[in-house]
Structure formats: C-alpha cells, structure tokens
Design an enzyme around this catalytic site. Structure first.
Site, PDB file in Angstrom:
ATOM      1  N   HIS A  49      -1.302  -0.855   6.705  1.00 41.18           N
ATOM      2  CA  HIS A  49      -0.940   0.357   7.446  1.00 41.18           C
ATOM      3  C   HIS A  49      -0.069   0.053   8.669  1.00 41.18           C
ATOM      4  O   HIS A  49      -0.166   0.733   9.693  1.00 41.18           O
ATOM      5  CB  HIS A  49      -2.197   1.134   7.872  1.00 41.18           C
ATOM      6  CG  HIS A  49      -2.783   1.937   6.765  1.00 41.18           C
ATOM      7  ND1 HIS A  49      -3.797   2.852   6.962  1.00 41.18           N
ATOM      8  CD2 HIS A  49      -2.513   1.971   5.441  1.00 41.18           C
ATOM      9  CE1 HIS A  49      -4.122   3.409   5.806  1.00 41.18           C
ATOM     10  NE2 HIS A  49      -3.353   2.883   4.862  1.00 41.18           N
ATOM     11  N   ASP A  75       0.839  -1.199   0.000  1.00 39.26           N
ATOM     12  CA  ASP A  75       0.000   0.000   0.000  1.00 39.26           C
ATOM     13  C   ASP A  75       0.879   1.256   0.000  1.00 39.26           C
ATOM     14  O   ASP A  75       1.212   1.772   1.047  1.00 39.26           O
ATOM     15  CB  ASP A  75      -0.901  -0.010   1.231  1.00 39.26           C
ATOM     16  CG  ASP A  75      -1.863   1.149   1.277  1.00 39.26           C
ATOM     17  OD1 ASP A  75      -2.063   1.801   0.233  1.00 39.26           O
ATOM     18  OD2 ASP A  75      -2.435   1.405   2.354  1.00 39.26           O
ATOM     19  N   ASP A 112      -4.575   0.475  -6.557  1.00 35.83           N
ATOM     20  CA  ASP A 112      -4.237   0.765  -5.168  1.00 35.83           C
ATOM     21  C   ASP A 112      -4.293  -0.532  -4.363  1.00 35.83           C
ATOM     22  O   ASP A 112      -5.374  -1.069  -4.137  1.00 35.83           O
ATOM     23  CB  ASP A 112      -5.221   1.797  -4.602  1.00 35.83           C
ATOM     24  CG  ASP A 112      -4.788   2.337  -3.258  1.00 35.83           C
ATOM     25  OD1 ASP A 112      -3.810   1.823  -2.689  1.00 35.83           O
ATOM     26  OD2 ASP A 112      -5.442   3.278  -2.762  1.00 35.83           O
ATOM     27  N   GLU A 137      -1.933  10.654  -0.763  1.00 34.33           N
ATOM     28  CA  GLU A 137      -3.206   9.926  -0.741  1.00 34.33           C
ATOM     29  C   GLU A 137      -3.565   9.531   0.679  1.00 34.33           C
ATOM     30  O   GLU A 137      -4.735   9.583   1.079  1.00 34.33           O
ATOM     31  CB  GLU A 137      -3.110   8.672  -1.629  1.00 34.33           C
ATOM     32  CG  GLU A 137      -4.437   7.933  -1.825  1.00 34.33           C
ATOM     33  CD  GLU A 137      -4.722   6.849  -0.800  1.00 34.33           C
ATOM     34  OE1 GLU A 137      -5.792   6.225  -0.875  1.00 34.33           O
ATOM     35  OE2 GLU A 137      -3.878   6.622   0.095  1.00 34.33           O
ATOM     36  N   GLU A 138      -2.551   9.146   1.443  1.00 37.50           N
ATOM     37  CA  GLU A 138      -2.810   8.653   2.800  1.00 37.50           C
ATOM     38  C   GLU A 138      -3.250   9.762   3.751  1.00 37.50           C
ATOM     39  O   GLU A 138      -3.664   9.486   4.873  1.00 37.50           O
ATOM     40  CB  GLU A 138      -1.562   7.951   3.349  1.00 37.50           C
ATOM     41  CG  GLU A 138      -1.155   6.694   2.582  1.00 37.50           C
ATOM     42  CD  GLU A 138      -2.131   5.530   2.736  1.00 37.50           C
ATOM     43  OE1 GLU A 138      -3.174   5.702   3.392  1.00 37.50           O
ATOM     44  OE2 GLU A 138      -1.840   4.449   2.193  1.00 37.50           O
TER      45      GLU A 138
END
Length: 480
Positions: free
Chosen positions: A410, A244, A308, A276-277
C-alpha cells in the site's frame, strides 16, 4: 488434460503495461480514476484478442483520496504526523478558529463526548470541536458537531490501554459531513485542551464515483457447475499496485488467454474486480446483484478461486486455510463445505513440483469474502503483505527472516521492482493447474479433498494477515 502452458514472461508483460498505465495517470490505478480505466481497457483488449466476449458491470461507490497528509497546528507548532490522521470521507479545507472541547475533560475513558445534541448547548458557531472517542460512531459525532456550527472536528483517542495512539477511522460515506474531520492520539487531544486557536488542514477528495468489474466466461462447460476465478484490478490511490494486485490480475489474465478455446467439463468465469481497496465493493456488488436478480446463477457457482498479491518480493507460498486446521475461529471466517478440497488441491500441486507451501488465514478479507458469505466454497493463493517473515518460513521459502513479505504494501514503491519474478511464476503455475483441475471436474468436492490430503505432507501453519478489505468487525471498529 494437458497442463496450462503460460508463455514465459507473459505475466510480467501484463505488469509492465499496468505500470505504464499508472505512470501516465498520477501514479496509480485506483478505482474511479483514469488509471483504473486504462487498466480495464487493457484487460478488455487482451480478452477480445483471445476470442472472448467480456462484459463490463458498472457500479457506483464512495471514493476517498487524501491528496496531502492532514495537519493540525496550534501556537505556531504542528502536531507530529504520527498523532494526526484524516477520517475517511472527511470534508476538505483549511480552518483557523478557536478550539472548543465538548463534554470531555480528556481523562482516559470511553465517554459520550459529542454523541448528544445537548452536548453542544452554547457551542460557539465557527469553532473547531474537540471531541473524545467513545459512546457513538465517529460519523454521529462529526454530524452533530457540524449541525452545531463547528467549522472542523477533532476526535482524540480514549487513552485506555490499546487506545492511546492516533484514531484512524471512517465516517462511513461521502457527503454526510462536509467539514474537515481529523483523528488524534490521546496525548495530542489532551494537549489541545488548553489551546485557544488551532489550524486544521485537510486536502482530500470525497465523492461518489463510477467504476466497473470485468467478467468473461468460456463458451464450453456446464453452466450449472461454474468455476469462478477472480482478482481485484484496482490499486490503492497511493501507488501503482503492481503486486497488490496487478500480480493476481495479470496472472489470471495470462491463464484466461492460455485457456481460450479449451473445451472443459465445467464453465469457467473470470472476474477482475473494481474497488476492492475500498472494501471489496466490486465483488460485493456482483454477488448481491446475482442474489437479488439471478439466484439460480449464484447457486450455479460451484467454487470461487481468489488471487490477491501473488508476487511479493519476500514471498511465501501461502494457501487459504479452507479446512480450518491452522487457524482458530477467532481469526478465520466459517469455511463453506468444499473449501478444504480447494486448499488440498493447491497443496497437492506444490507437493507435486517439490515446493513447500504454508497456510494463511481464511478471514474473508479479500474478494472471496462475499462468496463464502453465500455458502460458496472458496480458496486461493497469497504471498504476504506487511507481516514479518519468520526464520522457519525463510528456511522453507527462501528470502529474508525478520523482514516484511511486501515492504511496499500500500505504498508508492509497489511498482515493477516490487515483484519477485520466480515467486510470481510459481504461484501463476499453481493457479493455472488448480483452475484447470476444477474446470475439468468438481465432482464430490469434499471427497476429492479427503483423497488429496492423504497424498500431501502437512503444510506449515503460518499466521499471515491478508491486509485487504476489512472484516465486518474491523469496519465496525474503524467507525467508532
């Protein structure tokens, strides 16, 4: 036109570089950090070596990183970690001071604790304000407490059904509140009502930073029918982000290299998005800039393809539900006309090579969101985040039922070992085939979709949370 030939191992070689960049830069590739700059420089170098003339689009954004988990202690005892969460864009520091409840008894309910200046009448300056969620935004509560002289702010949950656990919210932007602001569970907040003094520690960075998008397009093809292809290049601050979204970034880089010099009917434009995060900020900036300064260029974007997380270790072959057949409006955004044809093209590819494919919600929670908001048809691929693979999915795709698609989502362990190479290759091949298919012809995209769907077996409806940039509703919930 011949299929796109991606050299064996090319995508993994790109990922090895992303991993090395993260290793050399505090373990991550987050926007606004040297790790992101290193990732961007690598992409730029590869594109230039392939004969492209890439462009860099700079923009500023609100950066936040929690360096160490926030803590709240009282009477020599620390609250449990699961009861404490720093508010995004909190100030930083350690405060030991008396705790003062503000307009709350702690009973379950969504009151207006701390929403009005008069709530702080007689508030002892330098104290830690203890507030209950409800009535206004977290930012408004924290700002009012700071204005009243609070040295730190604790906001605990309402205690209503579904709102008993820790509050994980945002203050909206850096700088407005400079004192530590921490969310608590309802039980933890109530426990502090009878306490004289607390120690609050927040170790975080909250500031405006600069980052960039990378954009490149082919030299051939009709610019009035531009096919855009995108993936976000940044990781979360917690890790290297090799799945990711190193996976999507590396895949479209390999496709762009393979297509260098290829003559196509339609213009191809590739994008590697920053931030993006932090809420789809790179793609949002790009679309907003086109809308304001070059609306004709925005109108020329025939479709947008998004990649993604396409290398999840317990993967599924998921296609965005562009025709709305698998998910209702309660989870899906409104799909612009033409999105169904994109979905059908991906399913048709998988069917042509004997692979099963399923569907994931068309929620707008990745970088296609800003495009569909402007009516641009969109689609893409996804192999799963923190959701749990079902037995039915394991039978279709392989892997382990009852386990997350990406158990390092994450997290610091999202490194090279977190990639399923076979799955990544399957998804890269699908991406290459569909990119080339639309670069060759967009035609009547809805008619193409109807034709393709007649040749494809129905896909398995799969509820998969894409787990990326928040929807507007989700962002609103995090702010209040």
């Amino acid at each position: 036109m011949s299929p796109v030939a991606i050299p064996p191992g090319q995508v993994m070689r790109h990922l090895e570089v992303f991993q090395a960049v993260a290793h050399a830069n505090d373990g991550n590739r987050a926007s606004g950090t040297p790790g992101y700059r290193g990732s961007m420089d690598y992409v730029l170098g590869r594109l230039r070596a392939a004969g492209y003339a890439p462009q860099v689009q700079d923009f500023s954004f609100p950066f936040f990183r929690e360096v160490r988990p926030a803590t709240v202690g009282a009477g020599g005892t620390q609250l449990a970690a699961e009861d404490v969460a720093v508010m995004t864009y909190s100030g930083s520091g350690t405060v030991t001071a008396p705790v003062q409840a503000v307009n709350t008894t702690g009973e379950p309910g969504a009151g207006t604790s701390g929403c009005a200046a008069e709530d702080f009448a007689g508030f002892p300056e330098g104290s830690v304000a203890l507030l209950q969620r409800g009535g206004c935004s977290f930012a408004d509560k924290a700002a009012a407490a700071q204005a009243a002289g609070a040295s730190a702010v604790l906001i605990f949950n309402t205690g209503l059904p579904g709102e008993e656990g820790v509050v994980a919210g945002t203050l909206g932007a850096p700088g407005a509140v400079t004192v530590p602001v921490v969310g608590l569970s309802h039980a933890a907040g109530r426990a502090l009502l009878g306490v004289d003094e607390v120690t609050v520690t927040v170790d975080a960075v909250s500031e405006q930073r600069e980052t960039s998008n990378v954009l490149v397009e082919t030299g051939t093809g009709n610019p009035e029918r531009t096919v855009m292809v995108g993936a976000h290049l940044d990781s979360v601050p917690e890790g290297a982000g090799i799945n990711d979204n190193g996976s999507g970034s590396a895949a479209i880089l390999a496709v762009a290299e393979a297509l260098a010099g290829t003559v196509t009917e339609n213009r191809l434009r590739f994008a590697w998005w920053g931030a993006e995060e932090f809420g789809l900020l790179g793609s949002r900036h790009y679309v907003a800039d086109l809308k304001a300064n070059d609306p004709a260029a925005l109108a020329a974007v025939a479709l947008y393809l998004n990649f993604d997380m396409i290398g999840s270790p317990n993967y599924g072959r998921f296609v965005y539900d562009g025709d709305g057949s698998a998910f209702g409006p309660e989870v899906s955004a409104e799909a612009p006309e033409g999105s169904a044809a994109i979905e059908a093209a991906f399913h048709a590819h998988f069917g042509s090579v004997g692979l099963a494919s399923g569907e994931t919600e068309f929620s707008g929670r990745s970088d296609y969101g800003p495009f569909i908001a402007e009516g641009v048809p969109a689609g893409g691929l996804f192999t799963g985040a923190e959701g749990i693979k079902t037995a039915e999915q394991a039978a279709l795709f392989g892997g382990r039922a009852g386990v997350g698609y990406d158990f390092c989502y994450h997290a610091p362990c999202d490194d090279l070992s977190n990639i399923d190479v076979q799955g990544l290759d399957e998804m890269t091949d699908a991406a290459a085939a569909v990119i080339l298919r639309f670069a060759t012809s967009t035609g009547d995209i809805e008619e193409v979709g109807r034709q393709l769907r007649t040749a494809v077996a129905p896909a398995l409806p799969v509820t998969v949370d894409q787990g990326h940039g928040p929807s507007n509703a989700a962002e609103e919930k995090r702010s209040r």
